[in-house]
Design a protein around this motif. Structure first.
Motif, mmCIF file in Angstrom:
data_model
loop_
_atom_site.group_PDB
_atom_site.id
_atom_site.type_symbol
_atom_site.label_atom_id
_atom_site.label_comp_id
_atom_site.label_asym_id
_atom_site.label_seq_id
_atom_site.Cartn_x
_atom_site.Cartn_y
_atom_site.Cartn_z
ATOM 1 N N ASN A 74 0.825 -1.208 0.000
ATOM 2 C CA ASN A 74 0.000 0.000 0.000
ATOM 3 C C ASN A 74 0.859 1.258 0.000
ATOM 4 O O ASN A 74 0.532 2.250 0.628
ATOM 5 C CB ASN A 74 -0.947 0.002 1.203
ATOM 6 N N SER A 75 1.952 1.202 -0.722
ATOM 7 C CA SER A 75 2.909 2.315 -0.743
ATOM 8 C C SER A 75 2.375 3.541 -1.463
ATOM 9 O O SER A 75 2.829 4.642 -1.225
ATOM 10 C CB SER A 75 4.210 1.872 -1.413
ATOM 11 N N GLY A 76 1.425 3.352 -2.356
ATOM 12 C CA GLY A 76 0.893 4.478 -3.110
ATOM 13 C C GLY A 76 1.575 4.674 -4.445
ATOM 14 O O GLY A 76 1.213 5.551 -5.211
ATOM 15 N N LEU A 77 2.567 3.859 -4.759
ATOM 16 C CA LEU A 77 3.237 3.958 -6.057
ATOM 17 C C LEU A 77 2.396 3.273 -7.116
ATOM 18 O O LEU A 77 1.790 2.236 -6.874
ATOM 19 C CB LEU A 77 4.624 3.327 -5.996
ATOM 20 N N ARG A 78 2.391 3.872 -8.291
ATOM 21 C CA ARG A 78 1.635 3.333 -9.427
ATOM 22 C C ARG A 78 2.580 3.135 -10.601
ATOM 23 O O ARG A 78 3.428 3.984 -10.872
ATOM 24 C CB ARG A 78 0.524 4.294 -9.849
ATOM 25 N N LEU A 79 2.406 2.025 -11.307
ATOM 26 C CA LEU A 79 3.207 1.709 -12.483
ATOM 27 C C LEU A 79 2.253 1.428 -13.633
ATOM 28 O O LEU A 79 1.308 0.653 -13.489
ATOM 29 C CB LEU A 79 4.081 0.479 -12.217
ATOM 30 N N VAL A 80 2.506 2.058 -14.772
ATOM 31 C CA VAL A 80 1.695 1.830 -15.971
ATOM 32 C C VAL A 80 2.616 1.248 -17.030
ATOM 33 O O VAL A 80 3.717 1.761 -17.260
ATOM 34 C CB VAL A 80 1.057 3.142 -16.486
ATOM 35 N N LYS A 98 0.671 8.217 -5.931
ATOM 36 C CA LYS A 98 -0.729 8.650 -6.034
ATOM 37 C C LYS A 98 -0.985 10.004 -5.373
ATOM 38 O O LYS A 98 -1.930 10.696 -5.720
ATOM 39 C CB LYS A 98 -1.672 7.598 -5.465
ATOM 40 N N ASN A 99 -0.155 10.405 -4.412
ATOM 41 C CA ASN A 99 -0.344 11.711 -3.777
ATOM 42 C C ASN A 99 0.147 12.856 -4.649
ATOM 43 O O ASN A 99 -0.229 13.998 -4.436
ATOM 44 C CB ASN A 99 0.375 11.762 -2.426
ATOM 45 N N GLU A 100 1.011 12.548 -5.614
ATOM 46 C CA GLU A 100 1.563 13.580 -6.482
ATOM 47 C C GLU A 100 0.780 13.738 -7.781
ATOM 48 O O GLU A 100 0.894 14.741 -8.473
ATOM 49 C CB GLU A 100 3.029 13.271 -6.788
#
Length: 114
Positions: A74-80, A98-100
């Motif tokens: 649940n780190s909030g990092l997203r990879l596409v 996700k916060n940025e």
């Protein structure tokens, strides 16, 4: 399975590495998982639909980042990334927290895969 990166992804990674020093190691683990199961796997990842392109674009929502202690996946990092099953290739498109940023850059995806 081969991996490639867009130039914009490299910029994203370079910027995030200043904040999350373990990110290269974390991405190595993600690549290990993607070699075995490159397609979407809810709730960890899902296919991005309605882009008007044929390429399979997948967004990973749950990436474990060691630099964010205690948060696990649940780190909030997203990879596409784009997955090309016939070529056994994955192209990393975007990496962000996700916060940025609220959502993936659909223009970046369309510019490279239309």
């Amino acid at each position: 399975m081969t991996f490639d990166e867009l130039a914009e992804f490299k910029k994203d990674l370079k910027s995030l590495l200043k904040k999350y020093r373990t990110l290269n190691d974390d991405l190595t683990e993600v690549k290990t998982i993607l070699k075995k199961k490159p397609d979407e796997r809810p709730p960890f990842s899902f296919r991005i639909e309605n882009l008007g392109i044929e390429t399979c674009i997948i967004k990973v929502k749950k990436i474990a980042c060691k630099a964010l202690k205690g948060r696990g996946v649940n780190s909030g990092l997203r990879l596409v990334y784009a997955y090309f099953p016939d070529e056994q290739k994955i192209m990393f498109i975007e990496l962000y927290h996700k916060n940025e940023k609220e959502n993936e850059d659909k223009k970046r995806i369309a510019d490279h895969f239309k």
